[in-house]
Enzyme design. Structure first.
Site, PDB file in Angstrom:
ATOM      1  N   SER A   1      34.741  38.900  31.792  1.00 24.43           N
ATOM      2  CA  SER A   1      35.668  39.975  32.119  1.00 24.43           C
ATOM      3  C   SER A   1      36.675  40.278  31.015  1.00 24.43           C
ATOM      4  CB  SER A   1      36.422  39.624  33.405  1.00 24.43           C
ATOM      5  OG  SER A   1      37.660  40.292  33.449  1.00 24.43           O
ATOM      6  N   LYS A   2      36.741  41.547  30.681  1.00 31.56           N
ATOM      7  CA  LYS A   2      37.679  42.017  29.685  1.00 31.56           C
ATOM      8  C   LYS A   2      39.097  41.835  30.209  1.00 31.56           C
ATOM      9  CE  LYS A   2      38.007  46.234  26.928  1.00 31.56           C
ATOM     10  NZ  LYS A   2      37.551  47.622  26.804  1.00 31.56           N
ATOM     11  N   ARG A   3      39.242  42.138  31.472  1.00 37.21           N
ATOM     12  CA  ARG A   3      40.554  42.095  32.108  1.00 37.21           C
ATOM     13  C   ARG A   3      41.117  40.673  32.167  1.00 37.21           C
ATOM     14  NH1 ARG A   3      42.046  41.183  36.902  1.00 37.21           N
ATOM     15  NH2 ARG A   3      39.915  41.026  37.670  1.00 37.21           N
TER      16      ARG A   3
ATOM     17  N   GLY B   1      40.660  38.455  30.075  1.00 38.85           N
ATOM     18  CA  GLY B   1      40.852  37.909  28.743  1.00 38.85           C
ATOM     19  C   GLY B   1      39.820  36.878  28.355  1.00 38.85           C
TER      20      GLY B   1
END
Length: 482
Positions: free
Chosen positions: A252-254, A256
């Site tokens: 997940s980009k969110r 991190g």
RNA sequence: GGCGCUAUCGUCUAGAGGCCUAGGACACCACCCUUUCAAGGUGGACACACGGGUUCGAAUCCCGUUAGCGUCACCA
């Protein structure tokens, strides 16, 4: 023949660890074989590509220790290395396909296609282009042109055949062409689509081996069709399993966990990240006796494509943490202090000038936590009590350790501190002397001092921290509790 | 749904038909060391997805099932 491999990110954001994972394998392989590792930007998505990202990508790649033999920044014999600078080339190849009849002009509108899509969906069937423009007469084409309609170039996919290749890591893979619809190779604005651009690039850049993520397996038959239509030699192709999160989903980009930059900010060392990822989907020969701690140089010497595994792997943060801790402990104090400094400064505990002015002391302080931290970002929270005096008290610690009973002992130690020779053995001897005199156990003596001068129950060795905090400050902190 | 890929401890993996009573590492648990926390040391628990074949013999080969993932864009 030397191998030529590549990494081809899109400048649409910071570089992703998944991207680096496969790039790492390519790079190690090239270095092992004395071949070339090429960097190319795939920027044909005009919506999302931004030139600014290119520099960010270079920075992260360099931080990791990756280097490339040809690329947009350094040029090379196959320049340019940015797809938007190669449009003429794609158009030329597209024209060849048009002339040979492998592609045709398609005038369908977005609306028409959307309707078709709904139709397929209603029947619960996979969508494929219906072929409305496949056999247009020149007159029909002229009519569409006269209407002012734009066209894309669509590939005329042969029916009822199989296309296959021998995957470098998975072995033979075949697809029925009937599962592939007539795909677009050129947008109406003259910019190519990914599957066409990669083929032209890889062929013209003379890439010999393509090692990429398994997500590309289903792109391969499409590309194979293009290679064949163009009469180009197909490179060796292999697909590496993806890295996933704990739930076997996408990183997940969110959260991190996707961008290399996230790990950098979280205080991971590039060599730990590289070592860790190298062992996701690969093991060196002799892996049964468990040597997992390999420097980049060792990895370069040992990488072997035949030992790449097929299954996807979970990006196991605890193991990365362990490995990062190992790398941190292997640093010299000087190196560790340099690495930790930016994190300490960012936390606001000190400034770079201040730390450098007291460099030996700063080194001695971080040395105390070097084997206690897992990431560089944890350093500040472990050393805050060396750098500031207004300490927060850990919940319950004061009530448990800073009791009435401890006051006489504190008073004696404070007196001792005033005159003791200021080195660790002398401090230890003095404090232990008072402990013995009052017959106190460590938890009735050492632990209370620790709580008084650090605000918490866990810290590096007491005598070392007393020494480093200093005579005056230690006395002041203890005096508050007696 | 069609097509495709994958399947050994919780996780990363070793394993190319007998060497497997399935090895290592992380995580976990216990103990040791110890002023706390770490680090370090010792030990422990934990896996061949399921069902059929093939074979004297299968974690290893074949088929099927199941599960997970990918893909079916004028994204890459």
């Amino acid at each position: 023949m030397t191998i030529r491999v590549r990494m081809a990110p899109s400048p649409t954001g910071p570089i992703h660890v998944g991207n680096v994972h496969t790039a790492l394998f390519n790079w190690l392989w090239a270095r092992r074989e004395g071949g070339q590792f090429i960097l190319r930007f795939e920027d044909t998505d005009q919506e999302r590509s931004k030139p600014e990202w290119e520099q960010v990508i270079y920075d992260d790649l360099k931080w990791l220790g990756l280097d490339w033999d040809e690329g947009p920044d350094i040029g090379g014999p196959y320049a340019p290395y940015r797809q938007m600078a190669r449009l003429d080339m794609y158009r030329e190849y597209a024209n060849r396909l048009l002339e040979s009849g492998h592609v045709y002009k398609c005038y369908c509108t977005k609306e028409e296609e959307d309707e078709d899509r709904k139709e397929f969906q209603a029947q619960n069937k996979p969508y494929q282009y219906k072929g409305r423009c496949r056999n247009l007469t020149p007159e029909q084409q002229a009519a569409f042109e006269a209407e002012g309609r734009q066209h894309v170039l669509r590939f005329n996919v042969p029916r009822g055949r199989m296309v296959g290749f021998n995957d470098l890591v998975r072995g033979p893979i075949e697809f029925p062409t009937d599962s592939i619809g007539d795909f677009i190779i050129m947008r109406s604005n003259g910019i190519p689509l990914y599957n066409f651009a990669v083929v032209v690039d890889d062929a013209t850049m003379e890439i010999t081996h393509i090692l990429r993520g398994e997500g590309h397996i289903s792109n391969t038959p499409v590309q194979l069709l293009i290679y064949a239509a163009l009469g180009l030699q197909v490179p060796n192709i292999g697909h590496v399993g993806h890295m996933t999160n704990e739930e076997r989903g996408k990183l997940s980009k969110r959260k991190g966990e996707a961008a290399v930059h996230d790990y950098r900010e979280q205080g991971y060392l590039p060599e730990a990240l590289m070592n860790f990822m190298a062992f996701l989907g690969w093991t060196p020969p002799g892996g049964e006796n468990g040597e997992e701690f390999l420097t980049v140089e060792e990895l370069k010497a040992k990488f072997d494509i035949t030992r790449v595994t097929k299954a996807p792997s979970i990006f196991d943060k605890p193991k990365l943490n362990w490995m990062n801790g190992m790398y941190i402990r292997r640093k010299t104090t000087e190196e560790f202090a340099e690495l930790a400094l930016p994190f300490v400064v960012a936390s606001g505990l000190t400034t770079e000038e201040e730390a450098r002015a007291n460099w030996d002391w700063f080194k001695a302080v971080v040395k105390e936590v070097q084997e206690r931290v897992v990431t560089l970002a944890e350093v500040p929270q472990h050393i805050d009590f060396f750098l500031k005096d207004d300490l927060a008290m850990e919940d319950g610690a004061a009530g448990k350790f800073l009791t009435e009973a401890v006051k006489p002992f504190f008073r004696q130690v404070i007196e001792g501190l005033k005159t003791v020779e200021w080195d660790v053995p002398a401090i230890e001897k003095m404090i232990r002397g008072h402990m013995e005199a009052l017959q106190l156990k460590p938890k009735e003596s050492i632990q209370p001092i620790r709580v008084a001068i650090t605000g918490r129950t866990a810290s590096p060795g007491l005598f070392e921290i007393v020494y480093l905090i200093g005579r005056e400050r230690t006395i002041r902190r203890m005096a508050k509790y007696c």
